[in-house]
Design a protein around this motif. Sequence first.
Motif, PDB file in Angstrom:
ATOM      1  N   HIS A   1      35.859  39.411  43.987  1.00 60.04           N
ATOM      2  CA  HIS A   1      36.462  39.654  42.688  1.00 60.04           C
ATOM      3  C   HIS A   1      36.175  41.100  42.325  1.00 60.04           C
TER       4      HIS A   1
ATOM      5  N   THR B   1      37.332  37.569  37.118  1.00 64.43           N
ATOM      6  CA  THR B   1      36.603  36.324  37.431  1.00 64.43           C
ATOM      7  C   THR B   1      36.966  35.139  36.540  1.00 64.43           C
TER       8      THR B   1
ATOM      9  N   GLY C   1      37.011  31.362  38.143  1.00 63.13           N
ATOM     10  CA  GLY C   1      35.679  30.879  37.782  1.00 63.13           C
ATOM     11  C   GLY C   1      35.755  29.569  37.032  1.00 63.13           C
TER      12      GLY C   1
ATOM     13  N   SER D   1      31.024  39.578  35.521  1.00 65.74           N
ATOM     14  CA  SER D   1      31.337  39.531  36.946  1.00 65.74           C
ATOM     15  C   SER D   1      30.197  40.074  37.795  1.00 65.74           C
TER      16      SER D   1
ATOM     17  N   GLY E   1      30.230  35.983  37.034  1.00 65.76           N
ATOM     18  CA  GLY E   1      31.457  35.680  36.294  1.00 65.76           C
ATOM     19  C   GLY E   1      31.049  34.774  35.143  1.00 65.76           C
TER      20      GLY E   1
END
Length: 434
Positions: A89, A140, A144, A239, A243
């Motif tokens: 990410h 994220t 996530g 992040s 995240g």
Amino acid sequence: MRMWQPTLECMPLPQRRALQTQRLRDIVRRVYECVPFYRARLDAAGLRPDDIRSLDDLPRIPFTVKDDFRQNYPFGLLAVPRRDVVRLHASSGTTGRATVVGYTRADLEIWADVVARFLVMAGVSEDSVCQVAFGYGLFTGGFGLHYGIERIGALVVPAASGHTRRHIQLMKDFGSTHLICTPSYAVHIAETARDMGVDLQRDTRLRVACVGGEPWSEQMRLQLRALHGLEGFDNYGLSELIGPGVSGESPQCRGMHIAEDHFYPEIIDPVTGEPLPYGARGELVLTSLTRQAQPVLRYRTRDITALDPEPCPCGRTHVRMARVTGRSDDMLIIRGVNIFPTQIEHAFLEMQGTSPNYQIIVDRQGALDTLEVKIEVTETMLSDEMKNLHRMELELQKRLSEALSIHPKITLVEPGALPRSEGKALRVIDRRPK
Ligand SMILES: [Zn+2]
């Protein structure tokens, strides 16, 4: 009240301290051996892994900052071979290089679990329908939340950000119970529903907004409840650490429990860098205790909060962090006074007739900084006489002057006059010459 991982979330303090200590020692040793950046940092500080024996030794380790991520772009901070990394990410990187974060398979497992923890706190179960309005991609937020929802076994609707009117249609058709996004986008979605003639309480099953990704005020939570019947639950993450999933809250908690078995928190004075005691407001610093691909030692989050170690009525033993009042990056210094946008938001939302859509304009006239706050009024307020609006401006001016110790100009604008964001809101326009 259900918990996702009760044994871990309610671990007695001595046991948790022992676990954290062991994990800290392991991670310091691992980054020293595997990440040249950390080896150089620790060497420069005259530290060997064996010098870090307990959590009390942590303040001896130098901080990691966002710029260290940029300097080591893209893979310089990896502690595992590239072939063990299964996901990347990255932050947007509007200024300079992006911040890249790698995950191993085990990191993704932990991520799904810590996200599941805070979602369960907000009432998500197998029966829930969770509509994700975070962007999917390098950011994220989307992925996530997505895997945390699946981990619980709830139904995930990966609608992503944007197409706001379609969100309303989807939540009606699919019976969404939980909306997952930034607080400002939750307000925008709720207002769009109203504009479309959809009453969220009557026409949908949506009752909860799990919000994160930007600071918001308690007053905004009250407005979401009063105007749209939505219960807002706060969650926090970043992040660089993993995240979303660093912390979250249940209705019984005052503050968000940090997943302390994975992320060790400290509070420091943002100016001197000195550690501050429990209860003191300062900058949050986090150390990842279990990350494999990209562990980070003492990361300066720039987020301003305070830690509360007292027992929580919910039974969880992990320390709670207070609502983030702002990022030290977002702090405005106006005529020598430190002001966070959330302070302004809190002060004016206490007054009836105001909405959480606002803009702060900072400028300079001659040598003096000026502050203007544009605030949208509600529809009901607009239908009142102009005389009342003027009185309201004066009253807001008085309240904000008291709250901020400087005199802002207040401009009330019609509902819908200010730009909306589908992610993080742009609250501040600073026109002062650099
Ligand atoms: Zn609690």
